[in-house]
Design an enzyme around this catalytic site. Structure first.
Site, PDB file in Angstrom:
ATOM      1  N   LYS A 103      13.418   9.871   2.435  1.00 28.95           N
ATOM      2  CA  LYS A 103      14.338   9.018   3.229  1.00 28.95           C
ATOM      3  C   LYS A 103      15.203   8.147   2.346  1.00 28.95           C
ATOM      4  O   LYS A 103      16.357   7.876   2.654  1.00 28.95           O
ATOM      5  CB  LYS A 103      13.564   8.142   4.219  1.00 28.95           C
ATOM      6  CG  LYS A 103      12.565   7.198   3.602  1.00 28.95           C
ATOM      7  CD  LYS A 103      11.185   7.574   3.991  1.00 28.95           C
ATOM      8  CE  LYS A 103      10.159   7.287   2.934  1.00 28.95           C
ATOM      9  NZ  LYS A 103       8.863   7.846   3.245  1.00 28.95           N
ATOM     10  N   GLY A 185      -6.133   3.275   1.953  1.00 30.91           N
ATOM     11  CA  GLY A 185      -5.069   4.200   1.558  1.00 30.91           C
ATOM     12  C   GLY A 185      -3.873   4.195   2.500  1.00 30.91           C
ATOM     13  O   GLY A 185      -2.978   5.030   2.376  1.00 30.91           O
ATOM     14  N   LYS A 203      14.732   4.777   7.129  1.00 33.43           N
ATOM     15  CA  LYS A 203      14.534   5.724   8.230  1.00 33.43           C
ATOM     16  C   LYS A 203      15.485   5.417   9.392  1.00 33.43           C
ATOM     17  O   LYS A 203      16.030   6.326  10.018  1.00 33.43           O
ATOM     18  CB  LYS A 203      13.086   5.684   8.697  1.00 33.43           C
ATOM     19  CG  LYS A 203      12.130   6.254   7.652  1.00 33.43           C
ATOM     20  CD  LYS A 203      10.690   5.923   7.974  1.00 33.43           C
ATOM     21  CE  LYS A 203       9.735   6.573   6.985  1.00 33.43           C
ATOM     22  NZ  LYS A 203       8.356   6.087   7.128  1.00 33.43           N
TER      23      LYS A 203
HETATM   24  N1  LIG Z   1       3.009  10.513   1.594  1.00 30.31           N
HETATM   25  C1  LIG Z   1       3.460  10.562   2.847  1.00 30.31           C
HETATM   26  O1  LIG Z   1       2.696  10.394   3.813  1.00 30.31           O
HETATM   27  C2  LIG Z   1       4.910  10.856   3.115  1.00 30.31           C
HETATM   28  C3  LIG Z   1       5.353  10.953   4.442  1.00 30.31           C
HETATM   29  C4  LIG Z   1       6.690  11.261   4.705  1.00 30.31           C
HETATM   30  C5  LIG Z   1       7.563  11.434   3.638  1.00 30.31           C
HETATM   31  N2  LIG Z   1       7.108  11.308   2.353  1.00 30.31           N
HETATM   32  C6  LIG Z   1       8.069  11.509   1.270  1.00 30.31           C
HETATM   33  O2  LIG Z   1       7.707  12.697   0.565  1.00 30.31           O
HETATM   34  C7  LIG Z   1       8.083  12.569  -0.803  1.00 30.31           C
HETATM   35  C8  LIG Z   1       6.861  12.839  -1.663  1.00 30.31           C
HETATM   36  O3  LIG Z   1       5.866  11.885  -1.344  1.00 30.31           O
HETATM   37  P1  LIG Z   1       4.365  12.005  -1.888  1.00 30.31           P
HETATM   38  O4  LIG Z   1       3.572  11.035  -1.104  1.00 30.31           O
HETATM   39  O5  LIG Z   1       3.963  13.431  -1.933  1.00 30.31           O
HETATM   40  O6  LIG Z   1       4.554  11.440  -3.383  1.00 30.31           O
HETATM   41  P2  LIG Z   1       3.561  11.671  -4.615  1.00 30.31           P
HETATM   42  O7  LIG Z   1       2.184  11.894  -4.147  1.00 30.31           O
HETATM   43  O8  LIG Z   1       3.838  10.569  -5.581  1.00 30.31           O
HETATM   44  O9  LIG Z   1       4.073  13.050  -5.239  1.00 30.31           O
HETATM   45  C9  LIG Z   1       5.220  13.196  -6.029  1.00 30.31           C
HETATM   46  C10 LIG Z   1       4.877  14.187  -7.109  1.00 30.31           C
HETATM   47  O10 LIG Z   1       6.079  14.521  -7.819  1.00 30.31           O
HETATM   48  C11 LIG Z   1       5.827  14.362  -9.219  1.00 30.31           C
HETATM   49  N3  LIG Z   1       7.098  13.986  -9.835  1.00 30.31           N
HETATM   50  C12 LIG Z   1       7.702  12.783  -9.790  1.00 30.31           C
HETATM   51  N4  LIG Z   1       8.884  12.844 -10.425  1.00 30.31           N
HETATM   52  C13 LIG Z   1       9.018  14.109 -10.881  1.00 30.31           C
HETATM   53  C14 LIG Z   1      10.022  14.782 -11.608  1.00 30.31           C
HETATM   54  N5  LIG Z   1      11.137  14.156 -12.019  1.00 30.31           N
HETATM   55  N6  LIG Z   1       9.839  16.085 -11.908  1.00 30.31           N
HETATM   56  C15 LIG Z   1       8.714  16.724 -11.518  1.00 30.31           C
HETATM   57  N7  LIG Z   1       7.714  16.142 -10.799  1.00 30.31           N
HETATM   58  C16 LIG Z   1       7.883  14.832 -10.495  1.00 30.31           C
HETATM   59  C17 LIG Z   1       4.790  13.272  -9.300  1.00 30.31           C
HETATM   60  O11 LIG Z   1       4.103  13.348 -10.531  1.00 30.31           O
HETATM   61  P3  LIG Z   1       3.398  12.003 -11.068  1.00 30.31           P
HETATM   62  O12 LIG Z   1       2.345  11.649 -10.074  1.00 30.31           O
HETATM   63  O13 LIG Z   1       2.854  12.389 -12.389  1.00 30.31           O
HETATM   64  O14 LIG Z   1       4.487  10.958 -11.133  1.00 30.31           O
HETATM   65  C18 LIG Z   1       3.897  13.635  -8.119  1.00 30.31           C
HETATM   66  O15 LIG Z   1       2.954  14.633  -8.453  1.00 30.31           O
HETATM   67  C19 LIG Z   1       8.662  11.164  -0.950  1.00 30.31           C
HETATM   68  O16 LIG Z   1      10.063  11.211  -0.861  1.00 30.31           O
HETATM   69  C20 LIG Z   1       8.082  10.418   0.230  1.00 30.31           C
HETATM   70  O17 LIG Z   1       8.900   9.330   0.655  1.00 30.31           O
HETATM   71  C21 LIG Z   1       5.810  11.028   2.077  1.00 30.31           C
END
Ligand SMILES: NC(=O)c1ccc[n+]([C@@H]2O[C@H](COP(=O)([O-])OP(=O)(O)OC[C@H]3O[C@@H](n4cnc5c(N)ncnc54)[C@H](OP(=O)(O)O)[C@@H]3O)[C@@H](O)[C@H]2O)c1
Length: 410
Positions: A103, A185, A203
């Site tokens: 978002k 969490g 959002k």
């Molecule tokens: N979590 C939720 O419930 C949720 C819900 C709706 C939307 N979203 C959205 O979904 C997206 C992902 O969220 P998430 O919760 O999955 O985040 P996350 O758990 O932090 O996952 C992101 C992953 O991408 C890796 N990464 C970061 N920068 C990178 C780069 N430049 N190149 C390659 N890999 C990279 C990170 O590695 P490192 O950990 O080593 O940095 C991590 O493994 C975000 O935009 C978030 O706003 C999340």
């Protein structure tokens, strides 16, 4: 038809998307004819390779995904703005369609990316960017194309809704419930993006852009978080028949757009008042539909992944990128400045226990043409709470919730 995706990021959502594609592969193939495969996974942290997905899929080289002609869809799940923007922009330029759950990326850089997608004849799908598993973007763009929407209220941040629900249930003050949300969490170690309303503002910018077909960015959204809400506020609101929620409100008023996020007093009987814990809801009002509310899990790996996978299958099943697939911001509407928005207020005042004090306060309100709808005085010398009454114009306005912070509803 085999469709190969390049997955960027293997964190909470990326790994869940991979797991869901594996689990649902046969059902998706049967239902849609799409043979969905993960071609490559870009990840900074290569210690993840081979744990929940085969090691040979992992790469730290973005170019290898761009150069793979078999990969037609890039799924951006790294989060943040800078690298995500670079990768999405490059993907579109190189002829790939894009799915993202980001978002912040769209609320800040959406205009440039959607224009590029249009120029390149590609799609950006982003269902998971608002409301997690709730299919709100698709419903607003497609099912409500003729709904003539004028009001969008959202509980679009699960962390703050969890905290406010716990406070309403008497489980502690703001800091206690925040600490518990962190333990469970539901909140990040640094909760600012959620509790200060940044996440909800991004959002709401996306929802408002879709509802009113006019670009709304983060900078256009007035924002206030829940950090100053006390257990006392929650209790007074309860006594007055309200529940405090962090509401995102996007309204179209006399052809102008106003989008705000702030704590709001929601009447206990309103459908949004019953959205508890980390659940999200989007409540829509339009001239053609009266009111519709969509609700469901607003975050979490598998719920969010279900929206991402649905976007991937939608792209795979769509031959051309019509306006429904990209942003449909074909209008340029003016914004209604915040100080022109008429609303009701919840006012909490500490006064000395002296004869005539309340009368003087009431008279001061009267002098400024503010009428008091209801008043609650709990203890001698403590804190009376007031709800100002709506003006006739407010009553006429079709909004069913007041949208000042924190506000009463009529
Ligand atoms: N979590 C939720 O419930 C949720 C819900 C709706 C939307 N979203 C959205 O979904 C997206 C992902 O969220 P998430 O919760 O999955 O985040 P996350 O758990 O932090 O996952 C992101 C992953 O991408 C890796 N990464 C970061 N920068 C990178 C780069 N430049 N190149 C390659 N890999 C990279 C990170 O590695 P490192 O950990 O080593 O940095 C991590 O493994 C975000 O935009 C978030 O706003 C999340």
């Amino acid at each position: 038809m085999t469709v190969r995706i390049g997955l960027l990021g293997f964190g909470t959502i990326g790994s869940s998307v991979y797991a869901l594609i594996e689990k649902e592969h046969d059902a998706i193939l049967e239902a849609t004819g799409v043979d969905l495969r993960v071609g490559k996974i870009l990840e900074i942290d290569l210690s993840k390779a081979g744990v929940a997905a085969p090691a040979e899929l992992f790469t730290s080289d973005f170019e290898s995904i761009m150069a793979d002609p078999q990969i037609g869809i890039v799924v951006e799940l790294i989060g943040g703005i800078d690298w995500a923007f670079r990768y999405v922009e490059e993907s579109l330029r190189r002829g790939k369609n894009v799915v993202t759950a980001n978002k912040q990326l769209l609320a800040n850089k959406g205009a440039a990316l959607f224009q590029l997608a249009k120029d390149e004849g590609r799609q950006i799908r982003f269902e998971a960017s608002v409301g997690g598993a709730i299919p709100v973007i698709k419903v607003m763009r497609e099912s409500m194309i003729a709904a003539d929407l004028h009001t969008v209220y959202g509980i679009v941040n699960g962390t703050t809704n969890y905290i406010l629900t716990a406070m309403y249930r008497g489980e502690g003050d703001y800091l206690d419930t925040l600490a518990r949300a962190q333990q469970l969490g539901y909140a990040e170690a640094d909760p600012t993006a959620d509790v200060a309303g940044h996440d909800a503002a991004a959002k709401m910018a996306i929802l408002a852009s879709i509802a009113y077909h006019s670009r709304v960015t983060m900078a256009d959204v007035a924002r206030e978080g829940i950090e100053k809400i006390t257990a006392g506020d929650v209790q007074y609101a309860k006594d007055l028949g309200y529940v405090i929620k962090l509401i995102g409100a996007a309204r179209l008023i006399d052809g102008r757009v106003n989008v705000r996020v702030h704590p709001t007093l929601v009447p206990a009987a309103h459908p949004l008042a019953s959205i508890n814990g980390s659940y999200n809801a989007v409540y829509l009002r339009g001239h053609a539909i009266d009111e519709i509310m969509l609700t469901g899990p607003g975050a979490g790996g598998i719920p969010t992944a279900s929206a991402v996978v649905s976007d991937i299958v939608s792209i795979a099943s769509t031959k051309t990128a019509g306006f429904l697939q990209n942003c449909s911001c074909y209008k340029v509407l003016d914004f209604l400045p915040d100080d022109e928005v008429v609303s009701t207020f919840f006012i909490r005042v500490r006064v000395e226990d002296r004869a005539g004090v309340l009368a003087r306060i009431a008279s001061a309100f009267g002098e400024h043409d503010v009428s008091i709808e209801s008043m609650l005085q709990k203890n001698r010398g403590t804190t009376p709470s007031w709800c100002s009454s709506p003006t006739p114009r407010e009553r006429e306005a079709s909004s069913r919730l007041s949208t000042r912070s924190p506000a009463c509803r009529w």
